[in-house]
Design a protein around this motif. Sequence first.
Motif, PDB file in Angstrom:
ATOM      1  N   ASP A 278      30.464 -39.965-120.411  1.00 11.13           N
ATOM      2  CA  ASP A 278      31.160 -38.682-120.263  1.00 11.13           C
ATOM      3  C   ASP A 278      32.644 -38.841-119.965  1.00 11.13           C
ATOM      4  N   HIS A 279      33.051 -40.038-119.508  1.00 14.62           N
ATOM      5  CA  HIS A 279      34.488 -40.247-119.291  1.00 14.62           C
ATOM      6  C   HIS A 279      35.271 -40.118-120.591  1.00 14.62           C
ATOM      7  N   GLU A 280      34.608 -40.389-121.731  1.00 13.76           N
ATOM      8  CA  GLU A 280      35.285 -40.249-123.018  1.00 13.76           C
ATOM      9  C   GLU A 280      35.571 -38.779-123.319  1.00 13.76           C
ATOM     10  N   VAL A 281      34.721 -37.886-122.854  1.00 11.93           N
ATOM     11  CA  VAL A 281      34.971 -36.455-123.024  1.00 11.93           C
ATOM     12  C   VAL A 281      36.178 -36.046-122.173  1.00 11.93           C
ATOM     13  N   TYR A 286      42.054 -34.729-121.927  1.00 18.14           N
ATOM     14  CA  TYR A 286      43.413 -35.145-121.589  1.00 18.14           C
ATOM     15  C   TYR A 286      44.302 -35.188-122.833  1.00 18.14           C
ATOM     16  N   GLU A 287      43.769 -35.684-123.943  1.00 21.91           N
ATOM     17  CA  GLU A 287      44.552 -35.720-125.179  1.00 21.91           C
ATOM     18  C   GLU A 287      44.937 -34.320-125.621  1.00 21.91           C
ATOM     19  N   ASN A 378      29.157 -26.649-119.522  1.00 18.26           N
ATOM     20  CA  ASN A 378      28.268 -27.814-119.497  1.00 18.26           C
ATOM     21  C   ASN A 378      28.356 -28.536-120.830  1.00 18.26           C
ATOM     22  N   ILE A 379      28.578 -29.841-120.775  1.00 21.60           N
ATOM     23  CA  ILE A 379      28.774 -30.644-121.983  1.00 21.60           C
ATOM     24  C   ILE A 379      27.423 -31.067-122.545  1.00 21.60           C
ATOM     25  N   GLY A 380      27.187 -30.763-123.818  1.00 19.12           N
ATOM     26  CA  GLY A 380      25.925 -31.125-124.461  1.00 19.12           C
ATOM     27  C   GLY A 380      26.072 -32.179-125.533  1.00 19.12           C
ATOM     28  N   ASP A 419      28.117 -27.994-127.602  1.00 19.36           N
ATOM     29  CA  ASP A 419      27.459 -29.117-128.272  1.00 19.36           C
ATOM     30  C   ASP A 419      28.367 -29.888-129.213  1.00 19.36           C
ATOM     31  N   SER A 420      29.665 -29.673-129.134  1.00 16.35           N
ATOM     32  CA  SER A 420      30.604 -30.414-129.984  1.00 16.35           C
ATOM     33  C   SER A 420      31.993 -30.315-129.386  1.00 16.35           C
ATOM     34  N   PRO A 421      32.905 -31.215-129.749  1.00 16.59           N
ATOM     35  CA  PRO A 421      34.291 -31.110-129.279  1.00 16.59           C
ATOM     36  C   PRO A 421      34.931 -29.777-129.655  1.00 16.59           C
TER      37      PRO A 421
END
Length: 468
Positions: A278-281, A286-287, A378-380, A419-421
């Motif tokens: 999840d750190h990549e999310v 941040y980007e 909530n990140i899916g 469910d997606s970026p």
Amino acid sequence: MPKTIFITITRSFITRNILRCGTLDLLKKEGYNIFVFFPARSIPDYLQKELADSQVKLVAIQTTDLHRLHRLLSKIGSSYLIFTRTTKKRVFYFNDNAKTRLFSKKFLIQSKVVPWLRYIYLRLASKSKILKRLYRFMEYAFFPQIYADVQYYFEQYKPDLVFSTAVISKLDVIFMKEAKRRGIKTVSMSKSWDTIPVAYIQFLPDYFIVPNEPSRRVAVDLQDIPAERVSIVGIPQFDWYKRKDIIKTRAEHLKSKGLDPALPLIFFGSGGIWTPFDHEVAEMIYEWISNNELVQPCQLLVRSHFTDADQDVFKKLKNKARVAVDTYRITNFLVDKWDPSVEEMVDFINTLYHCDIMVNAASTLTLDAVCFDKPIINIGFGCNYEEGNRQGRDITNISLYTSEHVAWVLETGGAKKVDSPHELKDQINEYLLNPQLNSKEREVLRKNLCYRLDGKSSERVVHILNTL
């Protein structure tokens, strides 16, 4: 004559919830002599200085591993005698930490036979009152878990009551069994709001306290605890959220973290070992911030989970503009390795109070944020992959969002799952433009899972302890 109470603590976050959020202070005001037992070799000096006094004694107790037959009984009983969305998920889903003996993990993942056999047994066993009664009878009759050190404290100090703060933890069960042999009343609770549907409780206390109505239903209908022995008290650590005296100004708090009080703050909370990617999310968010891809200029605060806080998962975001990496005390005292000080608790509450959006993956931070009516996402996606391989199948939804307690959250509509970026960016933008969006749904979530939020959960706990 003052009463004596024994309290068992097996996690540092329970130290926070029970010993730092009001229950301990209220018990002291009632005049109790209090013994707090920890499964450890010794008590850290900082904890002795903070909590021990003439009324409160902190005691380290060491126990041994369960006998192999006891472990087998516990595994079969706790996993298969209660049917919830969580236990259903467990029979079909094998995570990277799953221990297998008869079959390879790859076979268990790919096979359709073994999971379905497990599922059939779960359905049948969870409906059998005979098996449930037999399991609890065997747990007490065949595995008494007698420890001389524990017996010493019972004989020496003769407690009037045992308060177990994690009903299925080994130390708690040991103390409750010893109390039953001596005719001493026991009160217990689950260690967290999300663990009641996870496993069938092997040893019942005399009284059980729960945080909310869904938990009460599980306790009565699925854990087979008589309704008259179950009470809802709320979530004790949320009592602090009603304290206006600890809230700092936005400028003071955000400037202390190197952030701009004028910019909206996105709070990103990691799920730790359950969300290893999840750190990549967070890095993706941040980007977007650094490239001005959101509808408003923003800033980001990231907070690691205690399960992997020593792994520096947010190292790529350190020393970046418009980003703060939260920190807290790490200790090797108990297994969760996290023991926030009062100052750190106050700091966390101020971050919740002043953040504008909460982003996490099926975390308890959802409940923390809804206490302050913060928009919650909530990140899916992108948090967990099959076999722990970034190239594998994304199993974020399977591993995180098919559990009972998560369903309680999502059914209210108070937290929005993406469910997606693309969905994540759109939802952040929607909440930046309209923070009141979904406020009615958040009110439902707050009432359903946070109970009264009146700052009196600890009082209700102590009231129950006083009545026994």
